[in-house]
Design a protein around this motif. Structure first.
Motif, PDB file in Angstrom:
ATOM      1  N   ILE A 216      18.130  -5.879   4.015  1.00  0.00           N
ATOM      2  CA  ILE A 216      17.861  -4.950   5.112  1.00  0.00           C
ATOM      3  C   ILE A 216      16.358  -4.868   5.336  1.00  0.00           C
ATOM      4  O   ILE A 216      15.590  -4.652   4.389  1.00  0.00           O
ATOM      5  CB  ILE A 216      18.426  -3.554   4.793  1.00  0.00           C
ATOM      6  CG1 ILE A 216      19.937  -3.613   4.612  1.00  0.00           C
ATOM      7  CG2 ILE A 216      18.059  -2.551   5.887  1.00  0.00           C
ATOM      8  CD1 ILE A 216      20.519  -2.375   3.961  1.00  0.00           C
ATOM      9  N   HIS A 217      15.941  -5.041   6.573  1.00  0.00           N
ATOM     10  CA  HIS A 217      14.569  -4.774   6.969  1.00  0.00           C
ATOM     11  C   HIS A 217      14.573  -3.520   7.846  1.00  0.00           C
ATOM     12  O   HIS A 217      15.547  -3.258   8.560  1.00  0.00           O
ATOM     13  CB  HIS A 217      13.959  -5.939   7.738  1.00  0.00           C
ATOM     14  CG  HIS A 217      13.646  -7.133   6.882  1.00  0.00           C
ATOM     15  ND1 HIS A 217      14.599  -8.060   6.532  1.00  0.00           N
ATOM     16  CD2 HIS A 217      12.485  -7.533   6.309  1.00  0.00           C
ATOM     17  CE1 HIS A 217      14.050  -9.001   5.776  1.00  0.00           C
ATOM     18  NE2 HIS A 217      12.765  -8.708   5.622  1.00  0.00           N
ATOM     19  N   ALA A 218      13.505  -2.744   7.784  1.00  0.00           N
ATOM     20  CA  ALA A 218      13.447  -1.497   8.554  1.00  0.00           C
ATOM     21  C   ALA A 218      12.037  -1.239   9.045  1.00  0.00           C
ATOM     22  O   ALA A 218      11.052  -1.595   8.379  1.00  0.00           O
ATOM     23  CB  ALA A 218      13.929  -0.321   7.704  1.00  0.00           C
ATOM     24  N   LEU A 219      11.954  -0.631  10.221  1.00  0.00           N
ATOM     25  CA  LEU A 219      10.676  -0.205  10.797  1.00  0.00           C
ATOM     26  C   LEU A 219      10.584   1.303  10.700  1.00  0.00           C
ATOM     27  O   LEU A 219      11.490   2.015  11.148  1.00  0.00           O
ATOM     28  CB  LEU A 219      10.587  -0.640  12.253  1.00  0.00           C
ATOM     29  CG  LEU A 219       9.313  -0.238  13.006  1.00  0.00           C
ATOM     30  CD1 LEU A 219       8.097  -0.958  12.420  1.00  0.00           C
ATOM     31  CD2 LEU A 219       9.446  -0.550  14.495  1.00  0.00           C
ATOM     32  N   LEU A 220       9.515   1.791  10.081  1.00  0.00           N
ATOM     33  CA  LEU A 220       9.284   3.232   9.902  1.00  0.00           C
ATOM     34  C   LEU A 220       8.248   3.704  10.905  1.00  0.00           C
ATOM     35  O   LEU A 220       7.233   3.027  11.141  1.00  0.00           O
ATOM     36  CB  LEU A 220       8.784   3.492   8.486  1.00  0.00           C
ATOM     37  CG  LEU A 220       8.544   4.957   8.113  1.00  0.00           C
ATOM     38  CD1 LEU A 220       9.842   5.587   7.612  1.00  0.00           C
ATOM     39  CD2 LEU A 220       7.465   5.080   7.046  1.00  0.00           C
TER      40      LEU A 220
END
Length: 522
Positions: A216-220
């Motif tokens: 999983i990649h995520a942008l905060l």
């Protein structure tokens, strides 16, 4: 979390009288996980979800996206026009039969009052990502809806083992298939006398690598910072831990007073040591019972959790920290007697930095609670290097969600753990207390270092209590319990110069146990 003064709630500027530190977006939706069977199985939706054309995707592309976003002003997220308001409708959309995304991912819908903000979702395959632009085929009956988060299903699709929902919160079920405490992407100004900031994961890129392996990649994004995250997540075989290898790149829009890395959030209402907080019939109620720390110097530390009468913060030096976590050491069912929430099955969460994080502290923040639905515990690591506007910061770590104690030292002479603690009236049991001002603290330790030792082995309890505060001290093996020792201390709290004291077992100059940091103030 709530600050010291003025008190603020979970959301910035919300008084605690209106909303205390609850389980945020999890509070309603995750409670429904136990009620899956209550919703009827519906036919598979005929409507198919729609995706945008594929675009190249990589860690470097995500990092540059986070960097560019930090150069722009923060835009407050808007409530989804499809956010549902009815509690039962949320449950049906979440737990009714519907199509999975990418084989093993199912969606949480946006819901007013709990998780109103939609997130962007992408499927990643062979270095390309396709954005989900219409999720109607992924909710029950093909209904229109926006995803607020997602959960990763087991291979048989009967349950889930990982979930992301609300701000930067996520959690895994651990080795006994039970949810408990939560992790967060980052903590900003937790425990300070001002509103805490809650940056959010606004977009996810999901890559399915097998039945029990997902990347999983995520942008905060938040008022003070942005971030790129990568989570390599693996569910072990039955009874094994869930692990997540985490990589983080942060970019600061403005100065941050307290930046908490690898934060955890948990609940502690009461245990056997504090009967005064007990109103419920169950003997104990908590998701975690202590904070474990393995310092860079090699010292092992245990801080029993408590439900304080006022907000409290512990800051423990953790230069070049080797590991820390919020643990549930007590896993005996009869200590909880809860056959619904199963607190005995709640996982521990252990953080192992990858590489040297440098000089810093592990912080434990506790606030009062009078219910098990309110998270009142947070722990995280704070660097001595301040976070300044325009700067960036990279770090990596591993999360282990497990019912085995991950803080245990190995080897024949490994330090013993504190496995139980109690408090009560000072003095000899059955006698009139020697003074109403004194309290008895009792600690039980177990471990290889204590096996074979007797009362004649020269084992003593070492504390940092001054003579005027320590009225009596004893250390002895518990009868009939191999490798288990008990320490009893009669303490006058008014004479203790700080809110807590330290105690450990030693033999000569050799430490035999971890160091317990015990609070003395209510």
């Amino acid at each position: 979390m709530r600050g010291e003064s003025p008190e603020v709630g979970l959301e910035a500027g919300v008084p605690v009288t209106e909303r205390s530190l609850a389980r945020r977006e999890f509070s309603g939706l995750l409670a429904l996980m136990a009620g899956l069977a209550a919703f009827p199985r519906l036919a598979e939706a005929a409507v198919q979800p729609k995706f945008a054309a594929p675009k190249p995707f990589s860690w470097d592309i995500l990092v540059e996206q986070a960097r560019a976003l930090a150069a722009r002003p923060w835009a407050e997220p808007q409530t989804s026009p499809h956010a549902v308001a009815d509690f039962d409708a949320v449950g049906k959309l979440t737990y009714g039969q519907a199509q999975a995304l990418g084989g093993n991912v199912r969606l949480f819908p946006t819901a007013r009052g709990t998780s109103p903000h939609a997130v962007k979702l992408h499927l990643v395959e062979s270095g390309s990502a396709r954005e989900l632009i219409d999720a109607r085929g992924l909710f029950v009956g093909g209904k229109q809806g926006d995803p607020a988060g997602f959960r990763v299903m087991t291979a048989d699709q009967h349950s889930d083992w990982m979930a992301y929902l609300g701000a930067s919160y996520f959690r895994a079920s651990g080795s006994r298939d039970q949810y408990g405490l939560s992790a967060r992407g980052i903590a900003v100004d937790t425990g300070l006398p001002k509103a805490e900031e809650f940056p959010s994961f606004t977009a996810f890129w999901i890559e399915n690598l097998g039945a029990d392996h997902v990347r999983i990649h995520a942008l905060l994004d938040g008022p003070s910072l942005t971030g790129a995250y990568a989570f390599d997540c693996r569910k072990g075989a039955s009874g094994a831990a869930v692990t997540q290898d985490v990589r983080v790149s942060l970019f600061f829009r403005r100065d941050i007073e307290r930046l908490g890395a690898a934060p955890m959030t948990s609940m502690f209402w009461y245990d056997q040591s504090d009967s005064a907080k007990r109103r419920d019939w169950r003997p104990e109620i908590h998701d975690s019972d202590g904070l474990a720390l393995w310092s860079g110097s090699g010292e092992r530390i245990w801080v029993p959790l408590s439900n304080p009468s006022v907000n409290r913060t512990n800051a423990m030096r953790a230069d070049h920290v080797k590991g820390f976590g919020l643990l549930q050491r007590d896993q005996a069912f009869d200590h909880y007697q809860d056959d619904g929430a199963f607190y005995d099955r709640r996982p521990s969460l252990w953080i192992e930095p990858q590489g040297d994080w440098g000089a810093g502290t592990v912080m434990l923040y506790r606030m009062p609670t009078d219910a098990e639905t309110q998270d009142n515990i947070a722990a995280f690591w704070v660097s001595d290097q301040p976070a300044r506007a325009g700067q960036s910061r990279d770090f990596s770590y591993r999360l282990t969600w497990t019912s085995q104690d991950p803080s245990v030292a190995t080897g024949a002479g490994a330090a013993a753990r504190c496995v139980d603690s109690w408090q009560g009236a000072a003095g000899r049991p059955g006698d009139t207390p020697t003074t109403q001002e004194a309290r008895k603290f009792v600690f039980d330790f177990e471990g290889p270092a204590l096996k074979g030792l007797t009362r004649d082995s020269g084992v003593t309890a070492d504390t940092n209590l001054p003579a005027k505060a320590l009225l009596h001290s004893a250390a002895y093996p518990v009868a009939g319990q191999e490798g288990r020792w008990r320490v009893t201390l009669d303490v006058r709290p008014s004479a203790v110069p700080s809110p807590e004291f330290r105690v450990y077992l030693k033999r000569g100059e050799q430490a035999l146990s971890e160091t317990v940091i015990q609070g003395v103030q209510p």
